[in-house]
Design a protein around this motif. Sequence first.
Motif, mmCIF file in Angstrom:
data_model
loop_
_atom_site.group_PDB
_atom_site.id
_atom_site.type_symbol
_atom_site.label_atom_id
_atom_site.label_comp_id
_atom_site.label_asym_id
_atom_site.label_seq_id
_atom_site.Cartn_x
_atom_site.Cartn_y
_atom_site.Cartn_z
ATOM 1 N N VAL A 192 50.176 16.805 -22.848
ATOM 2 C CA VAL A 192 49.602 16.064 -21.727
ATOM 3 C C VAL A 192 49.809 14.564 -21.899
ATOM 4 N N GLY A 193 49.914 14.110 -23.146
ATOM 5 C CA GLY A 193 50.259 12.710 -23.358
ATOM 6 C C GLY A 193 51.624 12.388 -22.785
ATOM 7 N N ASN A 194 52.583 13.277 -23.001
ATOM 8 C CA ASN A 194 53.927 13.075 -22.454
ATOM 9 C C ASN A 194 53.933 13.161 -20.934
ATOM 10 N N ALA A 195 53.075 14.002 -20.374
ATOM 11 C CA ALA A 195 52.958 14.079 -18.917
ATOM 12 C C ALA A 195 52.458 12.753 -18.353
ATOM 13 N N GLY A 196 51.423 12.205 -18.982
ATOM 14 C CA GLY A 196 50.907 10.923 -18.535
ATOM 15 C C GLY A 196 51.932 9.809 -18.662
ATOM 16 N N ARG A 197 52.717 9.856 -19.735
ATOM 17 C CA ARG A 197 53.766 8.853 -19.959
ATOM 18 C C ARG A 197 54.841 8.942 -18.884
ATOM 19 N N GLN A 202 49.616 6.228 -15.078
ATOM 20 C CA GLN A 202 48.824 5.990 -13.866
ATOM 21 C C GLN A 202 47.739 7.030 -13.603
ATOM 22 N N VAL A 203 47.777 8.179 -14.294
ATOM 23 C CA VAL A 203 46.699 9.144 -14.071
ATOM 24 C C VAL A 203 45.397 8.576 -14.611
ATOM 25 N N LEU A 223 50.508 11.962 -28.563
ATOM 26 C CA LEU A 223 49.553 11.350 -27.647
ATOM 27 C C LEU A 223 49.331 9.888 -28.029
ATOM 28 N N GLY A 224 49.255 8.998 -27.018
ATOM 29 C CA GLY A 224 49.061 7.586 -27.289
ATOM 30 C C GLY A 224 48.152 6.922 -26.277
ATOM 31 N N PRO A 225 47.693 5.701 -26.556
ATOM 32 C CA PRO A 225 46.692 5.023 -25.726
ATOM 33 C C PRO A 225 47.187 4.549 -24.371
ATOM 34 N N ASN A 226 48.496 4.548 -24.152
ATOM 35 C CA ASN A 226 49.029 4.075 -22.871
ATOM 36 C C ASN A 226 49.424 5.208 -21.935
ATOM 37 N N ASP A 227 49.028 6.430 -22.263
ATOM 38 C CA ASP A 227 49.460 7.585 -21.477
ATOM 39 C C ASP A 227 48.650 7.787 -20.208
ATOM 40 N N ALA A 228 47.576 7.037 -20.032
ATOM 41 C CA ALA A 228 46.749 7.119 -18.825
ATOM 42 C C ALA A 228 45.947 5.826 -18.728
ATOM 43 N N VAL A 229 45.217 5.680 -17.631
ATOM 44 C CA VAL A 229 44.318 4.533 -17.521
ATOM 45 C C VAL A 229 43.307 4.571 -18.661
ATOM 46 N N TYR A 230 42.847 5.772 -18.995
ATOM 47 C CA TYR A 230 41.927 5.965 -20.122
ATOM 48 C C TYR A 230 42.355 7.201 -20.901
ATOM 49 N N VAL A 231 42.536 7.032 -22.197
ATOM 50 C CA VAL A 231 42.949 8.143 -23.066
ATOM 51 C C VAL A 231 41.872 8.358 -24.118
ATOM 52 N N GLU A 232 41.458 9.621 -24.235
ATOM 53 C CA GLU A 232 40.392 9.985 -25.159
ATOM 54 C C GLU A 232 40.864 11.104 -26.072
ATOM 55 N N ALA A 233 40.507 11.028 -27.339
ATOM 56 C CA ALA A 233 40.810 12.106 -28.281
ATOM 57 C C ALA A 233 39.523 12.537 -28.967
ATOM 58 N N ILE A 234 39.362 13.854 -29.105
ATOM 59 C CA ILE A 234 38.204 14.420 -29.793
ATOM 60 C C ILE A 234 38.717 15.149 -31.027
#
Length: 336
Positions: A192-197, A202-203, A223-234
């Motif tokens: 999903v990180g790659n999808a956001g990238r 912009q998601v 997964l990285g911090p620029n893959d969406a407006v807000y990226v969260e990892a648990i």
Amino acid sequence: MKKAFLCLLLATVYTASAVPLDDGFPENNMHYPRFIEFPDGDGNPHLVDLEDNVDRVVMDAVNRNPANNLYLLFTRRNPRNSQQLIMNNANSIRNSNFNPNAPTVVIAHGWLSNQNTGLNPTIRDAYLGKGEANVIVLDWRRLAMSNYVTAANGVPAVGRGLGQFLRFLSSTTGARLNSMHIVGFSLGAHLVGNAGRELGGQVARVTGLDPAGPLWNFNRNRLGPNDAVYVEAIHTDGGYTVGGLGIGSNIANADFHPNGGISQPGCLTNICNHNRAWELFAATVTYNHLIARECSNGIQVSLNTCRGRVFHMGNDDLRKSGNGVYRVDTQRRYPF
């Protein structure tokens, strides 16, 4: 003398159990052993050879057509029986129950999994029990059923395909990218990180549920911090410990380490710890009750002495934003 001993003790605790709080990786997180056990979607362990050969036939098929996956729509009008949405087939979308005015949530499973794997109905039901939503389950079993090395290598292509599908969905229906939340577990977190990238970040949200560790420590496609407006990892099974299945390191805008991020209450295995990430997330969609504290360093995370600002972990808020490293303590059983 007592002060010196205390400093030595804290340093030892930090070295043994602290989570990394920057973009680097601790020395003992650089290498997994060649052979590890990694679970399928039902929680059954499988022996993985991290030096296994990549299945080129599967990889060539994935790279030729990364959108060749199942996109299964659930809404309150069809909460149990999915409707298949097809890339570049506008009628499949127009004839479905997709509502462009409702938020869209995409769920991506992990390795050796499919649409029926436990996290999909659990997260789906949490969202549909909360309100109107378009819940799309991504079934990428064609690649996910390959050996772990092949699946990991194909994750970026499947992620790009998901991004292309969401762009098509947006152009067909008018649904805005900022009304979309993409959620992935384990290998699916990097997917999903790659999808956001692919969508230029912009998601509205990308959530990684215990992003997979093996083969991802230094992987530029993680997964990285620029893959969406807000990226969260648990993080629930930090990968810097022996046998840890998650990456453990902080890779998002906000990184949450429930119960320290290594072992979870009521769990005796890494597999249980790993799966707890999606169980916790689903519970927060329903109750939004897990409130974390920001941590200044790894010692605070490990010793449970975080005293920073409070921040809710998980939930379904499309406007959520924030940065930092957090710890939250949970209970042993649902809703935790």
